[in-house]
Design an enzyme around this catalytic site. Structure first.
Site, PDB file in Angstrom:
ATOM      1  CG  ASN A  46      -0.426  -0.261   2.516  1.00 28.04           C
ATOM      2  OD1 ASN A  46       0.556  -0.954   2.657  1.00 28.04           O
ATOM      3  ND2 ASN A  46      -1.056   0.293   3.544  1.00 28.04           N
ATOM      4  CD  GLU A  49      -1.141   4.611   4.619  1.00 31.43           C
ATOM      5  OE1 GLU A  49      -0.602   5.399   5.429  1.00 31.43           O
ATOM      6  OE2 GLU A  49      -1.843   3.636   4.964  1.00 31.43           O
ATOM      7  CB  CYS A 100      -5.591  -1.038  -1.365  1.00 34.36           C
ATOM      8  SG  CYS A 100      -6.880  -0.280  -0.393  1.00 34.36           S
ATOM      9  CD  GLU A 149      -5.664  -5.648  -1.201  1.00 31.27           C
ATOM     10  OE1 GLU A 149      -5.139  -4.529  -1.068  1.00 31.27           O
ATOM     11  OE2 GLU A 149      -6.323  -6.195  -0.304  1.00 31.27           O
ATOM     12  CB  CYS A 200     -11.192  -1.961   0.688  1.00 37.08           C
ATOM     13  SG  CYS A 200     -10.575  -1.310  -0.874  1.00 37.08           S
ATOM     14  CB  CYS A 212      -9.131  -3.947  -3.502  1.00 38.44           C
ATOM     15  SG  CYS A 212      -7.901  -2.679  -3.145  1.00 38.44           S
TER      16      CYS A 212
END
Ligand code: THU
Length: 162
Positions: A61, A63, A72, A74, A111, A114
Site C-alpha cells: 500500500n 499512502e 491499497c 491489491e 476493501c 479492490c
C-alpha cells in the site's frame, strides 16, 4: 422467488500446511509489506500474484498526506501487472498485513474498491483467481475466487469496450 448465494473457503492453521509454491507466494506478500509506504495508518499491507509464466509479482500500500490519494496494495499490484503483463493470466494471489500498533490475529479481507478492480481482471482472463489472506499471526484463509468476495458485482454490456 428467493435466490441464495453462498460460498465456502478454506482455513489453514499455518503456512506450513500449504504446498511449497503457495508458501512462496505468501512469503512474498509477507516480505513486501515491510516496504509499504504506510506512514499515516501504520497498517502495512503486502500483495503478491503468481503469473502464468511462474513469476511472482509483489506490491504494497502507498499512502499520501492527502489521504484519499492513497492506494491499497491489491490495486497497486494489479495495475502494475496489467501495465507490464497484460496478456498473462494471474493464477493466484496472496495478501498479508502487519500493523505497527497492534498484532493482527486474523486475515483482513480486501476493501470494496479492490474487490471491484480484482473481479474485473478475473472476469477478463476467464479464470478464477484464488486468494490467500493472512494476518500477522493466526489462521490463513484461501478463497476460491475474487467473485466470491463480491457477489452481484457491477457488470454491464452497455459500456463500450475499446
Ligand atoms: N489497505 C490495503 O492496502 N488493502 C486492503 O485490503 C485494505 C486496506 C490499506 C489502505 C491504507 O493504506 C491502510 O491499509 C489502512 O486502511
Amino acid at each position: 422467488m428467493i435466490k441464495k448465494i453462498s460460498f465456502s473457503y478454506k482455513i489453514y492453521n499455518s503456512v506450513k500446511d500449504l504446498n511449497e509454491l503457495d508458501q512462496k507466494l505468501i512469503e512474498a506478500s509477507d516480505q513486501i509489506l515491510e516496504k509499504a509506504y504506510a506512514i499515516y495508518s501504520g497498517f502495512n499491507v503486502g500483495a503478491s500474484a503468481l503469473l502464468e509464466n511462474g513469476e511472482i509479482m509483489t506490491a504494497n500500500n502507498q499512502e499520501n498526506m492527502a489521504l484519499p490519494s492513497s492506494l491499497c496494495a491489491e490495486r497497486v499490484l494489479l495495475y502494475y501487472c496489467r501495465a507490464h503483463f497484460p496478456d498473462l493470466v494471474i493464477k493466484k494471489m496472496a495478501v498479508s498485513v502487519r500493523a505497527t500498533h497492534a498484532i493482527i490475529k486474523e486475515p483482513i479481507t480486501p476493501c470494496g474498491a479492490c474487490r471491484q478492480v480484482m473481479v474485473e481482471y478475473e472476469r477478463n482472463q476467464n479464470s478464477d483467481i484464488p486468494i490467500f489472506l493472512k494476518g500477522e499471526i493466526g489462521e490463513i484463509y484461501e478463497l476460491n475466487s475474487i467473485s466470491d468476495l463480491l457477489p452481484l458485482a457491477f457488470k454491464t454490456d452497455a459500456l463500450k469496450r475499446h
